[in-house]
Design a protein around this motif. Sequence first.
Motif, PDB file in Angstrom:
ATOM      1  N   TYR A   3       0.859  -1.173   0.000  1.00  0.00           N
ATOM      2  CA  TYR A   3       0.000   0.000   0.000  1.00  0.00           C
ATOM      3  C   TYR A   3       0.902   1.231   0.000  1.00  0.00           C
ATOM      4  CZ  TYR A   3      -3.248  -3.538   1.754  1.00  0.00           C
ATOM      5  OH  TYR A   3      -3.991  -4.673   1.916  1.00  0.00           O
ATOM      6  N   LYS A   4       0.612   2.190  -0.858  1.00  0.00           N
ATOM      7  CA  LYS A   4       1.455   3.375  -0.973  1.00  0.00           C
ATOM      8  C   LYS A   4       0.767   4.661  -0.524  1.00  0.00           C
ATOM      9  CE  LYS A   4       5.203   1.459  -2.362  1.00  0.00           C
ATOM     10  NZ  LYS A   4       6.387   1.482  -1.468  1.00  0.00           N
ATOM     11  N   SER A   5      -0.560   4.639  -0.474  1.00  0.00           N
ATOM     12  CA  SER A   5      -1.296   5.824  -0.051  1.00  0.00           C
ATOM     13  C   SER A   5      -2.286   5.420   1.023  1.00  0.00           C
ATOM     14  CB  SER A   5      -2.025   6.449  -1.251  1.00  0.00           C
ATOM     15  OG  SER A   5      -2.696   7.623  -0.863  1.00  0.00           O
ATOM     16  N   LEU A   6      -2.079   5.895   2.242  1.00  0.00           N
ATOM     17  CA  LEU A   6      -2.914   5.530   3.381  1.00  0.00           C
ATOM     18  C   LEU A   6      -3.712   6.741   3.852  1.00  0.00           C
ATOM     19  CD1 LEU A   6      -0.313   3.512   5.504  1.00  0.00           C
ATOM     20  CD2 LEU A   6      -1.769   2.676   3.648  1.00  0.00           C
ATOM     21  N   SER A 112      -7.070   6.381  -1.974  1.00  0.00           N
ATOM     22  CA  SER A 112      -6.219   5.761  -0.962  1.00  0.00           C
ATOM     23  C   SER A 112      -6.216   4.255  -1.171  1.00  0.00           C
ATOM     24  CB  SER A 112      -6.737   6.085   0.446  1.00  0.00           C
ATOM     25  OG  SER A 112      -6.772   7.478   0.662  1.00  0.00           O
ATOM     26  N   ASP A 113      -5.076   3.635  -0.948  1.00  0.00           N
ATOM     27  CA  ASP A 113      -4.981   2.179  -1.058  1.00  0.00           C
ATOM     28  C   ASP A 113      -5.605   1.488   0.144  1.00  0.00           C
ATOM     29  OD1 ASP A 113      -3.518   2.307  -3.468  1.00  0.00           O
ATOM     30  OD2 ASP A 113      -1.677   2.682  -2.351  1.00  0.00           O
ATOM     31  N   LEU A 114      -5.580   2.161   1.286  1.00  0.00           N
ATOM     32  CA  LEU A 114      -6.092   1.571   2.525  1.00  0.00           C
ATOM     33  C   LEU A 114      -6.484   2.694   3.476  1.00  0.00           C
ATOM     34  CD1 LEU A 114      -6.501  -0.991   4.321  1.00  0.00           C
ATOM     35  CD2 LEU A 114      -4.149  -0.634   5.138  1.00  0.00           C
ATOM     36  N   VAL A 115      -7.654   2.530   4.119  1.00  0.00           N
ATOM     37  CA  VAL A 115      -8.120   3.485   5.127  1.00  0.00           C
ATOM     38  C   VAL A 115      -8.036   2.812   6.490  1.00  0.00           C
ATOM     39  CG1 VAL A 115     -10.032   4.921   5.909  1.00  0.00           C
ATOM     40  CG2 VAL A 115      -9.663   4.576   3.452  1.00  0.00           C
ATOM     41  N   ILE A 116      -7.389   3.453   7.447  1.00  0.00           N
ATOM     42  CA  ILE A 116      -7.229   2.898   8.794  1.00  0.00           C
ATOM     43  C   ILE A 116      -8.097   3.704   9.745  1.00  0.00           C
ATOM     44  CG2 ILE A 116      -5.610   2.357  10.644  1.00  0.00           C
ATOM     45  CD1 ILE A 116      -4.127   2.979   7.298  1.00  0.00           C
ATOM     46  N   LEU A 117      -9.024   3.028  10.437  1.00  0.00           N
ATOM     47  CA  LEU A 117      -9.996   3.703  11.291  1.00  0.00           C
ATOM     48  C   LEU A 117     -10.119   3.011  12.649  1.00  0.00           C
ATOM     49  CD1 LEU A 117     -12.889   4.159   8.690  1.00  0.00           C
ATOM     50  CD2 LEU A 117     -11.254   5.909   9.427  1.00  0.00           C
ATOM     51  N   PRO A 118     -10.595   3.730  13.661  1.00  0.00           N
ATOM     52  CA  PRO A 118     -10.886   3.084  14.950  1.00  0.00           C
ATOM     53  C   PRO A 118     -12.203   2.328  14.876  1.00  0.00           C
ATOM     54  CG  PRO A 118     -11.456   5.400  15.057  1.00  0.00           C
ATOM     55  CD  PRO A 118     -10.811   5.184  13.708  1.00  0.00           C
ATOM     56  N   LEU A 119     -12.512   1.555  15.904  1.00  0.00           N
ATOM     57  CA  LEU A 119     -13.790   0.834  15.942  1.00  0.00           C
ATOM     58  C   LEU A 119     -14.951   1.817  15.832  1.00  0.00           C
ATOM     59  CD1 LEU A 119     -13.366  -1.830  18.786  1.00  0.00           C
ATOM     60  CD2 LEU A 119     -13.457  -2.239  16.333  1.00  0.00           C
ATOM     61  N   SER A 142     -12.790   1.687  -0.952  1.00  0.00           N
ATOM     62  CA  SER A 142     -11.469   1.408  -0.410  1.00  0.00           C
ATOM     63  C   SER A 142     -11.571   0.341   0.664  1.00  0.00           C
ATOM     64  CB  SER A 142     -10.868   2.680   0.186  1.00  0.00           C
ATOM     65  OG  SER A 142      -9.665   2.408   0.863  1.00  0.00           O
ATOM     66  N   PRO A 143     -10.563  -0.520   0.792  1.00  0.00           N
ATOM     67  CA  PRO A 143     -10.542  -1.435   1.933  1.00  0.00           C
ATOM     68  C   PRO A 143     -10.302  -0.643   3.212  1.00  0.00           C
ATOM     69  CG  PRO A 143      -8.475  -1.585   0.737  1.00  0.00           C
ATOM     70  CD  PRO A 143      -9.383  -0.704  -0.080  1.00  0.00           C
ATOM     71  N   VAL A 144     -10.823  -1.142   4.313  1.00  0.00           N
ATOM     72  CA  VAL A 144     -10.714  -0.459   5.599  1.00  0.00           C
ATOM     73  C   VAL A 144     -10.103  -1.405   6.623  1.00  0.00           C
ATOM     74  CG1 VAL A 144     -12.009   0.553   7.519  1.00  0.00           C
ATOM     75  CG2 VAL A 144     -12.639   1.102   5.165  1.00  0.00           C
ATOM     76  N   LEU A 145      -9.110  -0.923   7.339  1.00  0.00           N
ATOM     77  CA  LEU A 145      -8.537  -1.666   8.453  1.00  0.00           C
ATOM     78  C   LEU A 145      -9.038  -1.015   9.730  1.00  0.00           C
ATOM     79  CD1 LEU A 145      -6.599  -3.926   9.401  1.00  0.00           C
ATOM     80  CD2 LEU A 145      -4.811  -2.174   9.524  1.00  0.00           C
ATOM     81  N   VAL A 146      -9.849  -1.752  10.494  1.00  0.00           N
ATOM     82  CA  VAL A 146     -10.415  -1.246  11.741  1.00  0.00           C
ATOM     83  C   VAL A 146      -9.517  -1.679  12.901  1.00  0.00           C
ATOM     84  CG1 VAL A 146     -12.409  -1.270  13.257  1.00  0.00           C
ATOM     85  CG2 VAL A 146     -12.743  -1.312  10.789  1.00  0.00           C
ATOM     86  N   VAL A 147      -9.032  -0.718  13.651  1.00  0.00           N
ATOM     87  CA  VAL A 147      -8.067  -0.978  14.724  1.00  0.00           C
ATOM     88  C   VAL A 147      -8.763  -0.909  16.075  1.00  0.00           C
ATOM     89  CG1 VAL A 147      -5.905  -0.232  15.778  1.00  0.00           C
ATOM     90  CG2 VAL A 147      -6.233   0.003  13.307  1.00  0.00           C
TER      91      VAL A 147
END
Length: 281
Positions: A3-6, A112-119, A142-147
């Motif tokens: 992933y290059k753009s977050l 964005s290649d990946l979006v990182i979000l809280p619950l 976009s795919p989402v990574l929930v942290v």
Amino acid sequence: MAYKSLLTVACSTEGVPSTVTAAAQIAQAMDAHLDALALGVDRTQVGYSYVGSGAVVIAAAMDRAEVEAREAEAALNAGLNAQAPSLRFSVESVVTQLGALTDVVAARARYSDLVILPLPYGKGRGVEDEAITEAALFEGMSPVLVVPPAGMKSAEPKRIVLAWNQSREALVAARRAMPFLKRADTVQIVVVDPPTHGAERSDPGGLLCQLLVRHGVRAEVSVLARTLPRVSDVLARQVRDVDAEMLVMGAYGHSRFREAILGGATRYMLESAEVPIFLAH
């Protein structure tokens, strides 16, 4: 493959430290740029007002939204400045009404290649947190990574569980998660209570495993019985049993309306997530 753009988005200070740290770790590991968006959300939905009073209500709501945006921006800057000096990042602050939030988030998530979000669910979370997650997944494509609050153990998880049910959403999630899957030591494709009739009845998960292995992923298949009331319960137990560091799954297999009313595996997993969850639709 990386992933290059977050992108990460904050509409409050809740969950910012763990989310920013996870996003920064991924950006460093994959030599990516991290964009951070601070949102102030005007939640008022004025249906009618007496003459002269509407402008006062709207102005007060926008002032409150600007304060929240500044607080979220300060939290993002504090978290990002605490990371390694080599991290490449930018921070933007926007004030929006709740009805326009989807367009604001989607416009940035699309690139964005990946979006990182809280619950999006739990203590301190509001309707805008769910709206941000859905905007990135559906309109942002976009795919989402929930942290979770506990954060992310490693930017390159070594043990990953991939939930498989032969759906379009699950396949999209598997493809979008490839940068993580290729870096893992073990990827366990988990099939819960597979149908007795269908294209994969004789070898559940076999074709997906073949696809991943050809990409260099160290994948294996586990077929599990539905011994608990919900599929999400079985998945959560398997994640704990194998000490997985990430769960990959398709988001919202049913209609979004049905998911919102009745729940579903996606919602249940997000409400009680113990490890980062990678979602795609």
